[in-house]
Design an enzyme around this catalytic site. Structure first.
Site, mmCIF file in Angstrom:
data_model
loop_
_atom_site.group_PDB
_atom_site.id
_atom_site.type_symbol
_atom_site.label_atom_id
_atom_site.label_comp_id
_atom_site.label_asym_id
_atom_site.label_seq_id
_atom_site.Cartn_x
_atom_site.Cartn_y
_atom_site.Cartn_z
ATOM 1 N N ILE A 219 0.834 -1.224 0.117
ATOM 2 C CA ILE A 219 -0.308 -0.142 -0.311
ATOM 3 C C ILE A 219 0.640 1.419 -0.419
ATOM 4 O O ILE A 219 1.487 1.550 1.020
ATOM 5 C CB ILE A 219 -0.909 0.205 1.144
ATOM 6 N N ASN A 226 -1.594 6.864 8.781
ATOM 7 C CA ASN A 226 -1.919 5.992 10.277
ATOM 8 C C ASN A 226 -1.834 7.194 10.627
ATOM 9 O O ASN A 226 -1.961 7.672 11.813
ATOM 10 C CB ASN A 226 -0.444 4.745 10.240
ATOM 11 N N ASP A 235 -5.975 0.292 9.875
ATOM 12 C CA ASP A 235 -6.618 -1.307 10.430
ATOM 13 C C ASP A 235 -7.991 -1.307 8.877
ATOM 14 O O ASP A 235 -7.732 -1.909 8.860
ATOM 15 C CB ASP A 235 -6.486 -1.474 11.870
ATOM 16 N N GLU A 261 2.105 -3.463 5.522
ATOM 17 C CA GLU A 261 1.313 -3.177 4.908
ATOM 18 C C GLU A 261 1.387 -3.697 3.517
ATOM 19 O O GLU A 261 1.236 -3.767 1.990
ATOM 20 C CB GLU A 261 0.876 -1.230 4.012
ATOM 21 N N ARG A 281 -6.083 -4.739 -13.020
ATOM 22 C CA ARG A 281 -7.168 -5.220 -12.162
ATOM 23 C C ARG A 281 -7.673 -4.403 -10.754
ATOM 24 O O ARG A 281 -8.704 -3.802 -10.680
ATOM 25 C CB ARG A 281 -7.961 -6.133 -13.075
#
Length: 358
Positions: A219, A226, A235, A261, A281
């Site tokens: 991510i 955070n 989370d 992550e 996708r």
């Protein structure tokens, strides 16, 4: 149930293996697929069954779907990874009896067709959530005694699957954890090496068209999420990304949370362009999703073929492709072999004892 009751019934007359031995076999596995096949074997030997399917549930765009896996048909047992029906999905609403069973929190339901065909559904719950269902179809209606035996076997399966699931999954997202990846991917790599075609000299060589892929997903700027919104919303982002991973890939693919992550996907049976399209996708699904409070989130992804090399090397290649994606703009999918052939990456000479992943 008394042994003399079993031995006097027509159902038990077909079986040459005591039911207790089947229960021993069922609880002797530490792998979900082998556990399922041992349950199928027990049911097949103890009674007449035309077909057994495992139904997996998932939700996409607020619509509930069912993904069927054929496990047994006309006395032929199928391994779940070889199932070709993974591209086929049904609406859960196409199964009204099953839908009602789930909504009413009952343990089973059945439907008898006009021709006498009997279909029995037994939902499987983990942490009070329906995750799958065993569907058993027969040409004639089962007796109450037979249904009781089926219930008993499936209940053992449910309980033992819960124990396996607890040790194999990440507590926050419900995805497979790092330990499970280590075990499954090491086994996958050994199987791939044993199935690789041999050259004239006898050594193994890679297939010209690998069909298994390993992707590492990260991510983008998750630390900022955070820091800005707090760990509760962080989370929630992890949980929602995990849900999007589930809905973006097939049920015979494997998805893992590596920690923090970072996620890993083991994609089965796809040609290169199909794999690239599937990963792209997923990236778009993340980019277009509106995360509560946080808004827009993106991911970077690096992937590679798993046709050759030790597990540590394959994972390292995918990680190199991911690192390249993050260093060159993020929010993109990068293919390791393509980066290598284009000169964008250099061969990393890493000894096996330099990095310990397994």
């Amino acid at each position: 149930m008394d042994s003399h009751l079993l031995s006097s019934s027509p159902m038990a007359a077909k079986s040459h293996t005591p039911i207790l031995q089947h229960l021993v076999d069922i609880t002797g596995h530490r792998d979900h697929s082998r556990l399922e096949l041992s349950v199928v074997s027990a049911l097949r030997q103890l009674m007449d069954i035309r077909r057994i399917r495992k139904l997996e549930f998932f939700t996409q765009d607020d619509t509930a779907y069912v993904r069927p896996h054929l496990l047994l048909e006309h006395d032929q047992v199928f391994a779940i990874d070889d199932n070709t029906s993974d591209h086929h999905c049904d609406l859960l609403s196409d199964y009204p009896e099953l839908l009602q069973c789930i909504e009413q929190h009952t343990n089973s339901t059945q439907r008898v067709e006009p021709d006498g065909t009997d279909t029995l559904w037994l939902p499987v719950r983990l942490d009070n959530k329906i995750v799958s269902c065993i569907e058993i179809t027969n040409d004639t209606v089962y007796s109450a005694q037979t249904v009781d035996v089926i219930h008993g076997i499936v209940e053992v399966y449910r309980n033992y699957q819960s124990l396996l699931d607890y040790s194999e999954r990440d507590a926050l997202t419900g995805l497979f954890n790092r330990k499970t990846f280590d075990e499954q991917f090491s086994r996958h790599a050994r199987n791939a090496a044993s199935l690789a075609p041999a050259s004239a000299g006898g050594e193994r060589r890679e297939s010209s068209s690998p069909t298994q892929w390993l992707a590492v997903v990260d991510i983008d700027h998750f630390k900022q999420v955070n820091d800005r919104f707090g760990h509760v919303y962080g989370d929630e982002v992890l949980i929602l990304v995990a849900n999007l991973l589930r809905s973006s890939f097939r049920s015979n693919d494997r998805i893992f949370r590596f920690g923090g992550e970072e996620f890993v996907v083991l994609l089965r049976s796809a040609e290169l362009e199909s794999a690239r399209s599937i990963f792209e996708r997923f990236r778009q699904n993340i980019e277009e999703y509106d995360f509560p409070q946080v808004g827009r989130v993106t991911v970077s992804l690096g992937f590679t073929g798993t046709g050759h090399g030790a597990p540590v090397e394959i994972l390292g290649h995918a990680d190199q492709a991911l690192y390249y994606a993050k260093q060159h703009g993020r929010n993109q999918v990068c293919y390791y072999e393509e980066l290598m052939s284009g000169g964008d990456l250099q061969v990393a000479d890493v000894a096996h004892n330099d990095v310990e992943l397994f």
